[in-house]
Design a protein around this motif. Structure first.
Motif, PDB file in Angstrom:
ATOM      1  N   THR A 289       0.613  -1.194  -0.158  1.00 15.46           N
ATOM      2  CA  THR A 289       0.003   0.033  -0.001  1.00 15.46           C
ATOM      3  C   THR A 289       1.007   1.195   0.142  1.00 15.46           C
ATOM      4  O   THR A 289       1.886   1.342   0.660  1.00 15.46           O
ATOM      5  CB  THR A 289      -0.972   0.112   1.218  1.00 15.46           C
ATOM      6  OG1 THR A 289      -1.772   1.134   1.077  1.00 15.46           O
ATOM      7  CG2 THR A 289      -0.130  -0.302   2.519  1.00 15.46           C
ATOM      8  N   HIS A 290       0.757   2.214  -0.841  1.00 17.67           N
ATOM      9  CA  HIS A 290       1.269   3.295  -0.790  1.00 17.67           C
ATOM     10  C   HIS A 290       0.574   4.613  -0.438  1.00 17.67           C
ATOM     11  O   HIS A 290       0.875   5.795  -0.891  1.00 17.67           O
ATOM     12  CB  HIS A 290       1.831   3.439  -2.384  1.00 17.67           C
ATOM     13  CG  HIS A 290       2.569   2.495  -2.988  1.00 17.67           C
ATOM     14  ND1 HIS A 290       2.099   1.226  -3.585  1.00 17.67           N
ATOM     15  CD2 HIS A 290       4.205   2.275  -2.989  1.00 17.67           C
ATOM     16  CE1 HIS A 290       3.252   0.464  -3.809  1.00 17.67           C
ATOM     17  NE2 HIS A 290       4.332   1.174  -3.556  1.00 17.67           N
ATOM     18  N   ALA A 291      -0.160   4.600   0.387  1.00 21.23           N
ATOM     19  CA  ALA A 291      -1.101   5.505   1.039  1.00 21.23           C
ATOM     20  C   ALA A 291      -0.198   6.482   1.503  1.00 21.23           C
ATOM     21  O   ALA A 291      -0.580   7.743   1.406  1.00 21.23           O
ATOM     22  CB  ALA A 291      -2.043   5.174   1.941  1.00 21.23           C
ATOM     23  N   THR A 292       1.041   6.369   2.202  1.00 21.20           N
ATOM     24  CA  THR A 292       1.591   7.411   2.798  1.00 21.20           C
ATOM     25  C   THR A 292       2.463   8.097   1.702  1.00 21.20           C
ATOM     26  O   THR A 292       2.498   9.366   1.826  1.00 21.20           O
ATOM     27  CB  THR A 292       2.644   6.871   3.673  1.00 21.20           C
ATOM     28  OG1 THR A 292       3.378   5.852   3.264  1.00 21.20           O
ATOM     29  CG2 THR A 292       2.089   6.257   5.113  1.00 21.20           C
ATOM     30  N   MET A 293       2.682   7.569   0.711  1.00 22.02           N
ATOM     31  CA  MET A 293       3.612   8.008  -0.610  1.00 22.02           C
ATOM     32  C   MET A 293       2.522   9.003  -1.169  1.00 22.02           C
ATOM     33  O   MET A 293       2.713  10.247  -1.598  1.00 22.02           O
ATOM     34  CB  MET A 293       3.974   7.204  -1.428  1.00 22.02           C
ATOM     35  CG  MET A 293       5.044   6.568  -0.768  1.00 22.02           C
ATOM     36  SD  MET A 293       5.985   5.167  -1.930  1.00 22.02           S
ATOM     37  CE  MET A 293       6.731   6.269  -3.056  1.00 22.02           C
ATOM     38  N   ILE A 294       1.444   8.772  -1.460  1.00 19.64           N
ATOM     39  CA  ILE A 294       0.186   9.659  -2.162  1.00 19.64           C
ATOM     40  C   ILE A 294      -0.075  10.728  -1.545  1.00 19.64           C
ATOM     41  O   ILE A 294      -0.227  11.892  -1.862  1.00 19.64           O
ATOM     42  CB  ILE A 294      -0.968   8.761  -2.295  1.00 19.64           C
ATOM     43  CG1 ILE A 294      -0.812   7.463  -3.316  1.00 19.64           C
ATOM     44  CG2 ILE A 294      -2.018   9.594  -2.868  1.00 19.64           C
ATOM     45  CD1 ILE A 294      -0.059   7.974  -4.591  1.00 19.64           C
ATOM     46  N   SER A 295      -0.074  10.500   0.127  1.00 21.17           N
ATOM     47  CA  SER A 295      -0.362  11.659   1.161  1.00 21.17           C
ATOM     48  C   SER A 295       0.720  12.643   1.032  1.00 21.17           C
ATOM     49  O   SER A 295       0.363  13.686   1.050  1.00 21.17           O
ATOM     50  CB  SER A 295      -0.655  11.006   2.581  1.00 21.17           C
ATOM     51  OG  SER A 295      -1.983  10.226   2.454  1.00 21.17           O
TER      52      SER A 295
END
Length: 76
Positions: free
Chosen positions: A35-41
């Motif tokens: 999951t790349h949620a932190t990178m997108i954030s």
């Protein structure tokens, strides 16, 4: 040109060789795909920060992209 790299902590040292700024983020693997949620954030925060510092340039860029979309008729 200044290079900003957003990467997983595991690759931060390697990215420093090629980047002016490295923003390490946690990437979790829950199952098959990471999951790349932190990178997108982080990318969203960078975009909002740039918008806050350069509203005229951003407005011009948005108008240009809207004109391109309209000319290419990508909305249909």
């Amino acid at each position: 040109m200044r290079v900003i790299t957003i990467t997983d902590h595991a690759y931060a040292a390697q990215a420093q060789r090629f980047s002016d700024f490295v923003l390490p983020c946690h990437i979790a693997s829950y199952g098959i795909l990471p999951t790349h949620a932190t990178m997108i954030s982080m990318l969203r925060l960078l975009a909002l920060s740039y918008l806050g510092q350069n509203p005229d340039a951003v407005s011009q860029r948005i108008d240009t992209l809207d004109a391109i979309n309209e000319e290419l008729d990508l909305s249909e």
